[in-house]
Design a protein around this motif. Structure first.
Motif, PDB file in Angstrom:
ATOM      1  N   ILE A 232      48.458  49.051  45.663  1.00 27.31           N
ATOM      2  CA  ILE A 232      49.665  49.390  44.888  1.00 27.31           C
ATOM      3  C   ILE A 232      50.248  48.131  44.248  1.00 27.31           C
ATOM      4  O   ILE A 232      50.601  48.129  43.067  1.00 27.31           O
ATOM      5  CB  ILE A 232      50.702  50.096  45.786  1.00 27.31           C
ATOM      6  CG1 ILE A 232      50.187  51.475  46.191  1.00 27.31           C
ATOM      7  CG2 ILE A 232      52.048  50.211  45.072  1.00 27.31           C
ATOM      8  CD1 ILE A 232      50.993  52.140  47.285  1.00 27.31           C
ATOM      9  N   ASP A 233      50.315  47.059  45.021  1.00 28.36           N
ATOM     10  CA  ASP A 233      50.827  45.795  44.499  1.00 28.36           C
ATOM     11  C   ASP A 233      49.941  45.278  43.366  1.00 28.36           C
ATOM     12  O   ASP A 233      50.442  44.783  42.359  1.00 28.36           O
ATOM     13  CB  ASP A 233      50.906  44.761  45.624  1.00 28.36           C
ATOM     14  CG  ASP A 233      51.573  43.487  45.186  1.00 28.36           C
ATOM     15  OD1 ASP A 233      52.782  43.531  44.894  1.00 28.36           O
ATOM     16  OD2 ASP A 233      50.881  42.455  45.117  1.00 28.36           O
ATOM     17  N   CYS A 234      48.654  45.429  43.506  1.00 28.74           N
ATOM     18  CA  CYS A 234      47.726  44.985  42.469  1.00 28.74           C
ATOM     19  C   CYS A 234      47.910  45.799  41.189  1.00 28.74           C
ATOM     20  O   CYS A 234      47.816  45.251  40.085  1.00 28.74           O
ATOM     21  CB  CYS A 234      46.291  45.098  42.981  1.00 28.74           C
ATOM     22  SG  CYS A 234      45.102  44.278  41.935  1.00 28.74           S
ATOM     23  N   CYS A 235      48.177  47.092  41.320  1.00 25.71           N
ATOM     24  CA  CYS A 235      48.442  47.919  40.136  1.00 25.71           C
ATOM     25  C   CYS A 235      49.685  47.418  39.400  1.00 25.71           C
ATOM     26  O   CYS A 235      49.699  47.357  38.160  1.00 25.71           O
ATOM     27  CB  CYS A 235      48.620  49.380  40.529  1.00 25.71           C
ATOM     28  SG  CYS A 235      47.101  50.173  41.034  1.00 25.71           S
ATOM     29  N   VAL A 236      50.711  47.061  40.138  1.00 24.54           N
ATOM     30  CA  VAL A 236      51.929  46.521  39.523  1.00 24.54           C
ATOM     31  C   VAL A 236      51.633  45.192  38.836  1.00 24.54           C
ATOM     32  O   VAL A 236      52.094  44.939  37.713  1.00 24.54           O
ATOM     33  CB  VAL A 236      53.043  46.353  40.591  1.00 24.54           C
ATOM     34  CG1 VAL A 236      54.231  45.598  40.034  1.00 24.54           C
ATOM     35  CG2 VAL A 236      53.474  47.713  41.117  1.00 24.54           C
ATOM     36  N   LEU A 237      50.831  44.343  39.466  1.00 28.23           N
ATOM     37  CA  LEU A 237      50.486  43.055  38.869  1.00 28.23           C
ATOM     38  C   LEU A 237      49.607  43.219  37.628  1.00 28.23           C
ATOM     39  O   LEU A 237      49.721  42.445  36.678  1.00 28.23           O
ATOM     40  CB  LEU A 237      49.814  42.152  39.905  1.00 28.23           C
ATOM     41  CG  LEU A 237      50.730  41.666  41.030  1.00 28.23           C
ATOM     42  CD1 LEU A 237      49.930  40.940  42.095  1.00 28.23           C
ATOM     43  CD2 LEU A 237      51.838  40.797  40.493  1.00 28.23           C
ATOM     44  N   ILE A 238      48.747  44.220  37.615  1.00 25.92           N
ATOM     45  CA  ILE A 238      47.960  44.519  36.411  1.00 25.92           C
ATOM     46  C   ILE A 238      48.887  44.952  35.287  1.00 25.92           C
ATOM     47  O   ILE A 238      48.754  44.516  34.139  1.00 25.92           O
ATOM     48  CB  ILE A 238      46.890  45.597  36.705  1.00 25.92           C
ATOM     49  CG1 ILE A 238      45.773  45.011  37.562  1.00 25.92           C
ATOM     50  CG2 ILE A 238      46.315  46.170  35.408  1.00 25.92           C
ATOM     51  CD1 ILE A 238      44.792  46.037  38.091  1.00 25.92           C
ATOM     52  N   PHE A 239      49.837  45.815  35.611  1.00 24.80           N
ATOM     53  CA  PHE A 239      50.808  46.245  34.613  1.00 24.80           C
ATOM     54  C   PHE A 239      51.579  45.048  34.057  1.00 24.80           C
ATOM     55  O   PHE A 239      51.778  44.945  32.837  1.00 24.80           O
ATOM     56  CB  PHE A 239      51.782  47.262  35.219  1.00 24.80           C
ATOM     57  CG  PHE A 239      52.930  47.595  34.316  1.00 24.80           C
ATOM     58  CD1 PHE A 239      52.766  48.439  33.240  1.00 24.80           C
ATOM     59  CD2 PHE A 239      54.184  47.035  34.535  1.00 24.80           C
ATOM     60  CE1 PHE A 239      53.830  48.743  32.390  1.00 24.80           C
ATOM     61  CE2 PHE A 239      55.251  47.319  33.698  1.00 24.80           C
ATOM     62  CZ  PHE A 239      55.074  48.177  32.630  1.00 24.80           C
ATOM     63  N   LEU A 240      52.005  44.138  34.925  1.00 25.15           N
ATOM     64  CA  LEU A 240      52.738  42.952  34.471  1.00 25.15           C
ATOM     65  C   LEU A 240      51.867  42.054  33.593  1.00 25.15           C
ATOM     66  O   LEU A 240      52.348  41.514  32.593  1.00 25.15           O
ATOM     67  CB  LEU A 240      53.261  42.150  35.661  1.00 25.15           C
ATOM     68  CG  LEU A 240      54.554  42.655  36.278  1.00 25.15           C
ATOM     69  CD1 LEU A 240      54.911  41.825  37.507  1.00 25.15           C
ATOM     70  CD2 LEU A 240      55.677  42.625  35.284  1.00 25.15           C
ATOM     71  N   ALA A 241      50.596  41.896  33.944  1.00 27.84           N
ATOM     72  CA  ALA A 241      49.700  41.066  33.134  1.00 27.84           C
ATOM     73  C   ALA A 241      49.530  41.673  31.739  1.00 27.84           C
ATOM     74  O   ALA A 241      49.561  40.955  30.732  1.00 27.84           O
ATOM     75  CB  ALA A 241      48.346  40.910  33.821  1.00 27.84           C
TER      76      ALA A 241
END
Length: 139
Positions: free
Chosen positions: A11-20
């Motif tokens: 879930i955290d990685c999905c948020v970080l992908i969105f931010l990138a």
């Protein structure tokens, strides 16, 4: 317990992908002059600390749960994020400064960094997904 660690990491990685992706879109808008430097830097600086916290949380979680390979994979990027956040020159508004973003190729460097982070987070996404499925099967 192991499955919960990887579900949170996913879930955290999905948020970080969105931010990138958000960083890439905002920087490309600045590059094409759709928005001005002040608006761009204001938008991006707002998300630097949440990105730092999100990535550091996963790194610490992997340290606590003793997943050494994933910890070693995340450690350089987490260290870079912390270094970049701490080393903001005094007088700058943040990591992204509107007065300096067009100087010395900083815009290209920020865009390159965002692209590298996107690739890194996509790689991590599939590693976390595989690890989560493996943990769920083994439970």
């Amino acid at each position: 317990m192991e499955a919960v660690v990887f579900i949170f990491s996913l879930i955290d990685c999905c948020v970080l992908i969105f931010l990138a992706v958000y960083f890439i879109i905002t920087l490309s808008d600045l590059e094409c002059d759709y928005i001005n430097a002040r608006a761009c830097c204001s938008k991006l600086n707002k998300w630097v600390l949440p990105e730092l916290i999100g990535h550091t949380a996963v790194t610490v979680l992997m340290l606590i749960s003793l997943h050494w390979f994933i910890l070693l994979l995340n450690l350089p990027v987490a260290t870079w994020n912390i270094y970049r956040f701490i080393m903001v020159p005094s007088g700058n508004l943040g990591v992204f400064d509107p007065t300096e973003i067009h100087n010395r190729g900083q815009l290209k460097a920020h865009m390159k960094e965002a692209m590298i982070k996107l690739g890194f987070h996509l790689l991590c996404f599939f590693i976390y997904l595989y690890s989560m499925i493996l943990a769920l099967i083994n439970d």
